[in-house]
Structures are given as structure tokens and as C-alpha cells.
Design a protein around this motif. Sequence first.
Motif, PDB file in Angstrom:
ATOM      1  N   LYS A 140       4.702  13.014  98.899  1.00  0.00           N
ATOM      2  CA  LYS A 140       6.131  12.804  98.691  1.00  0.00           C
ATOM      3  C   LYS A 140       6.357  11.687  97.670  1.00  0.00           C
ATOM      4  N   LEU A 141       7.176  11.963  96.681  1.00  0.00           N
ATOM      5  CA  LEU A 141       7.453  11.003  95.611  1.00  0.00           C
ATOM      6  C   LEU A 141       8.873  10.438  95.702  1.00  0.00           C
ATOM      7  N   HIS A 142       9.612  10.849  96.732  1.00  0.00           N
ATOM      8  CA  HIS A 142      11.001  10.413  96.905  1.00  0.00           C
ATOM      9  C   HIS A 142      11.261  10.305  98.408  1.00  0.00           C
ATOM     10  N   ILE A 147      16.990  21.631 103.292  1.00  0.00           N
ATOM     11  CA  ILE A 147      17.141  20.957 101.998  1.00  0.00           C
ATOM     12  C   ILE A 147      18.600  20.517 101.879  1.00  0.00           C
ATOM     13  N   ASP A 148      18.844  19.213 101.997  1.00  0.00           N
ATOM     14  CA  ASP A 148      20.222  18.716 101.884  1.00  0.00           C
ATOM     15  C   ASP A 148      20.282  17.372 101.167  1.00  0.00           C
ATOM     16  N   LYS A 149      19.162  16.993 100.549  1.00  0.00           N
ATOM     17  CA  LYS A 149      19.105  15.739  99.805  1.00  0.00           C
ATOM     18  C   LYS A 149      18.172  15.919  98.598  1.00  0.00           C
ATOM     19  N   PRO A 150      18.275  15.045  97.588  1.00  0.00           N
ATOM     20  CA  PRO A 150      17.335  15.123  96.461  1.00  0.00           C
ATOM     21  C   PRO A 150      15.893  15.016  96.943  1.00  0.00           C
ATOM     22  N   PHE A 151      14.997  15.775  96.313  1.00  0.00           N
ATOM     23  CA  PHE A 151      13.580  15.726  96.694  1.00  0.00           C
ATOM     24  C   PHE A 151      12.705  15.735  95.457  1.00  0.00           C
ATOM     25  N   HIS A 152      11.510  15.198  95.628  1.00  0.00           N
ATOM     26  CA  HIS A 152      10.509  15.151  94.554  1.00  0.00           C
ATOM     27  C   HIS A 152       9.145  15.046  95.219  1.00  0.00           C
ATOM     28  N   SER A 153       8.295  16.061  95.023  1.00  0.00           N
ATOM     29  CA  SER A 153       6.996  16.103  95.711  1.00  0.00           C
ATOM     30  C   SER A 153       5.942  16.763  94.841  1.00  0.00           C
ATOM     31  N   LEU A 154       4.693  16.471  95.161  1.00  0.00           N
ATOM     32  CA  LEU A 154       3.561  17.241  94.659  1.00  0.00           C
ATOM     33  C   LEU A 154       3.017  18.073  95.811  1.00  0.00           C
ATOM     34  N   PHE A 155       2.706  19.346  95.532  1.00  0.00           N
ATOM     35  CA  PHE A 155       2.106  20.215  96.538  1.00  0.00           C
ATOM     36  C   PHE A 155       0.740  20.684  96.056  1.00  0.00           C
ATOM     37  N   PHE A 156      -0.286  20.450  96.864  1.00  0.00           N
ATOM     38  CA  PHE A 156      -1.633  20.935  96.584  1.00  0.00           C
ATOM     39  C   PHE A 156      -1.895  22.141  97.485  1.00  0.00           C
ATOM     40  N   TYR A 157      -2.221  23.276  96.886  1.00  0.00           N
ATOM     41  CA  TYR A 157      -2.501  24.506  97.628  1.00  0.00           C
ATOM     42  C   TYR A 157      -4.004  24.620  97.835  1.00  0.00           C
ATOM     43  N   ILE A 158      -4.426  24.656  99.120  1.00  0.00           N
ATOM     44  CA  ILE A 158      -5.853  24.715  99.459  1.00  0.00           C
ATOM     45  C   ILE A 158      -6.089  25.861 100.432  1.00  0.00           C
ATOM     46  N   PRO A 159      -6.647  26.977  99.996  1.00  0.00           N
ATOM     47  CA  PRO A 159      -6.938  28.084 100.918  1.00  0.00           C
ATOM     48  C   PRO A 159      -8.153  27.776 101.792  1.00  0.00           C
ATOM     49  N   ARG A 160      -8.235  28.463 102.909  1.00  0.00           N
ATOM     50  CA  ARG A 160      -9.361  28.286 103.827  1.00  0.00           C
ATOM     51  C   ARG A 160     -10.698  28.470 103.126  1.00  0.00           C
ATOM     52  N   SER A 161     -10.782  29.442 102.217  1.00  0.00           N
ATOM     53  CA  SER A 161     -12.054  29.710 101.540  1.00  0.00           C
ATOM     54  C   SER A 161     -12.535  28.508 100.734  1.00  0.00           C
ATOM     55  N   ALA A 162     -11.611  27.666 100.249  1.00  0.00           N
ATOM     56  CA  ALA A 162     -12.016  26.460  99.523  1.00  0.00           C
ATOM     57  C   ALA A 162     -12.664  25.447 100.472  1.00  0.00           C
ATOM     58  N   LEU A 163     -12.119  25.309 101.671  1.00  0.00           N
ATOM     59  CA  LEU A 163     -12.721  24.413 102.660  1.00  0.00           C
ATOM     60  C   LEU A 163     -14.103  24.915 103.060  1.00  0.00           C
ATOM     61  N   ASP A 164     -14.224  26.247 103.196  1.00  0.00           N
ATOM     62  CA  ASP A 164     -15.534  26.825 103.509  1.00  0.00           C
ATOM     63  C   ASP A 164     -16.527  26.557 102.380  1.00  0.00           C
ATOM     64  N   GLY A 165     -16.028  26.624 101.142  1.00  0.00           N
ATOM     65  CA  GLY A 165     -16.892  26.372  99.990  1.00  0.00           C
ATOM     66  C   GLY A 165     -17.400  24.942  99.954  1.00  0.00           C
ATOM     67  N   ILE A 166     -16.523  23.984 100.281  1.00  0.00           N
ATOM     68  CA  ILE A 166     -16.934  22.578 100.343  1.00  0.00           C
ATOM     69  C   ILE A 166     -18.002  22.387 101.410  1.00  0.00           C
ATOM     70  N   ALA A 167     -17.788  22.977 102.566  1.00  0.00           N
ATOM     71  CA  ALA A 167     -18.771  22.846 103.655  1.00  0.00           C
ATOM     72  C   ALA A 167     -20.108  23.444 103.239  1.00  0.00           C
ATOM     73  N   GLU A 168     -20.065  24.594 102.597  1.00  0.00           N
ATOM     74  CA  GLU A 168     -21.288  25.270 102.172  1.00  0.00           C
ATOM     75  C   GLU A 168     -22.052  24.431 101.142  1.00  0.00           C
ATOM     76  N   GLN A 169     -21.326  23.864 100.168  1.00  0.00           N
ATOM     77  CA  GLN A 169     -21.971  23.091  99.109  1.00  0.00           C
ATOM     78  C   GLN A 169     -22.558  21.790  99.609  1.00  0.00           C
ATOM     79  N   THR A 170     -21.974  21.231 100.663  1.00  0.00           N
ATOM     80  CA  THR A 170     -22.481  19.958 101.191  1.00  0.00           C
ATOM     81  C   THR A 170     -23.411  20.158 102.376  1.00  0.00           C
ATOM     82  N   GLY A 171     -23.656  21.412 102.771  1.00  0.00           N
ATOM     83  CA  GLY A 171     -24.551  21.676 103.891  1.00  0.00           C
ATOM     84  C   GLY A 171     -23.996  21.245 105.223  1.00  0.00           C
ATOM     85  N   ALA A 172     -22.660  21.259 105.334  1.00  0.00           N
ATOM     86  CA  ALA A 172     -22.013  20.793 106.568  1.00  0.00           C
ATOM     87  C   ALA A 172     -21.451  21.977 107.351  1.00  0.00           C
ATOM     88  N   PRO A 173     -21.197  21.799 108.654  1.00  0.00           N
ATOM     89  CA  PRO A 173     -20.554  22.857 109.436  1.00  0.00           C
ATOM     90  C   PRO A 173     -19.151  23.159 108.916  1.00  0.00           C
TER      91      PRO A 173
END
Length: 310
Positions: free
Chosen positions: A63-65, A102-128
Motif C-alpha cells: 500500500k502506497l497511500h 472503494i470509497d477513497k483515493p488509493f495507490h498500491s502495488l500488486f504482485f501476482y504470484i501463482p501457486r506454481s511459482a511457489l512450487d518452483g521456488i521450493a523445487e529450486q531450493t530443495g525445500a518441501p
Amino acid sequence: MTRAGAYGQKLGQFLHLKDAPPSLVTRSLRSTELAVTETRNDNPEPGLSGSLTAEDAFLVSLKLHDYPDCELWERGKCIMTADVHAGTTYLYDLKRDPRYVIDKPFHSLFFYIPRSALDGIAEQTGAPRVDELDCRIGVGHDDTIVRHIGASLQQGLRRPDEANQLFIDHMMLALTAHVAQTYGGLQRAVEPSRGGLAPWQVRRACDRLESDLGGKLSLQAIAAELGLSVSHFSRAFRISTGLPPHQWLLQQRVKAAKQLMSVRDLPLSEIAISAGFANQSHFTRVFSAMVGVSPGAWRRQAQGSSGSET
């Protein structure tokens, strides 16, 4: 429509924005698309936000605001109201249909992370595998790493022509790993300390980077040529060269620009494009930050020193 435009359009519809907000997209984990989008509206029409597609994916929002008395919804029901403070990070599970009024000014960054990306991180680091992320509604986190990554990527969102794909890949990979560890309990497997790349791998990687000074080549493409995971390649490249790939590439751009300024009387705008920069202003900013003087001043100094030697 580009992939970045598609992500921007999706969030724009969710937040009832007239135009699709800017997005950056990377594919660094199992060819999975990760995205970051900046959303802002200083004069919104009051109403409940739209719904995002239910999927096994998460949004990490910086959140930036300030947004006091935010009415939060999940699965079609109003759950609570909470004060949202600028600089705070929130996580949303897209399977739960997160929405808000939505009833006030807003300003945000949104990072989209699918489940497959989390699985990829676990796989690359050898973690569960990570089971769930901490997506408790209304719970914000004081996360300096997300703030740092967000501030770094904002420059690319505002000047997409100057965005270095290697840098986007690097930052989104770092963000995903951080989220998996901090909010998903990812534990890296104990593994022997790995060194840098083999000499032939360093040569191959550097040759590939130098062949594309514009920085459109992805980390995934280079790592795949060497038969390595993206995270292993990034770590080993830094050990071998002292710099992450995107910073090494910037140094090569500056080196190429210096060579052009030393041997040819070309306009700086042409030198900028030839050395892989988006335009002259991009060239000037990067060169000045790395060298300490502007390109024009550096060329005058170089020409003056060469003239004094003749």
C-alpha cells in the motif's frame, strides 16, 4: 494485447479504473508468469470492487497511500473494516474472492504470484512445498524487503521502455522467494556450499548477455542454456563475476558507450541506442550514476586527455 497489458487490464477492471494500469511480467520459475502492477485512483466512484478470477494464486499488495476504514470482503461477505497504512504489505488468496469497498483515493502495488511459482521456488531450493501463505484478512505486515523491491520496480513501471528484463526477473524471483520464506514457512534444504560457474559457463553467459545489450533476454533463457535453475545461475554468476546479471549488463552498456564516445563523434542519442539504452535520457541517468559524470562531460574529458597526449 501484451502479457503486461493483460495483467493491467484484469486489475483495472477489478478496481474500476478507466485505463489499464502499467504492469511488468516475468517468467523465471517453471515458465510461470509473475507480474507486478501499479494501481492508483485519486477520485474513485464509490462502490464495491469487482471480483478477480478464482485461481490457486496470491496477490501481495504494497500500500502506497493510507486507506482508513477499509471494508473488506471475502467469498461474497463483508468480514471486517480495518485501517490500511501506507508502506504496509497485505496478502490475498485469490481462491477466497477478496474484495473491498472503494470509497477513497488509493495507490498500491500488486504482485501476482501463482501457486506454481511457489512450487518452483521450493523445487529450486530443495525445500518441501509451501502449503499456504499467511493471508489473514485485515492483517498487514511491516515488510522492508517488499518496500525495497516495490520501490525498485516502480521505476520500471513508470518507464517501461527502460525496464531491463534481467532486472525484472531478478527482483520478482527475490520477491517470490522472500514471500515463500516469510509468509509460507519455506525452509531451505541444507546443502553443500556451491561455488561459482565453471569458466566455460561464465564465458557462455557473458557472451549471451553481451549479444543483447538491450536486456530483453531473460534469466530463464540463459540459465536453461547452461542446464541450471534460475536461482542457482543467478547466485553462481554473482560469485563468479561479483555482480548479479542485470548489473553486469549495465556495466557492459556503459563500457560500450565509452568505446563509442572514444572513437567516434556520434550524437549521444545514437550512442545511447547502440549501447542498449532505451533513449538518451535513460543513458544519461545510468551513465551518470555509475561513472559519476554525465556522458557529455566524460567525452569532453576523454577528448581533452587524448588531445594533450598528441
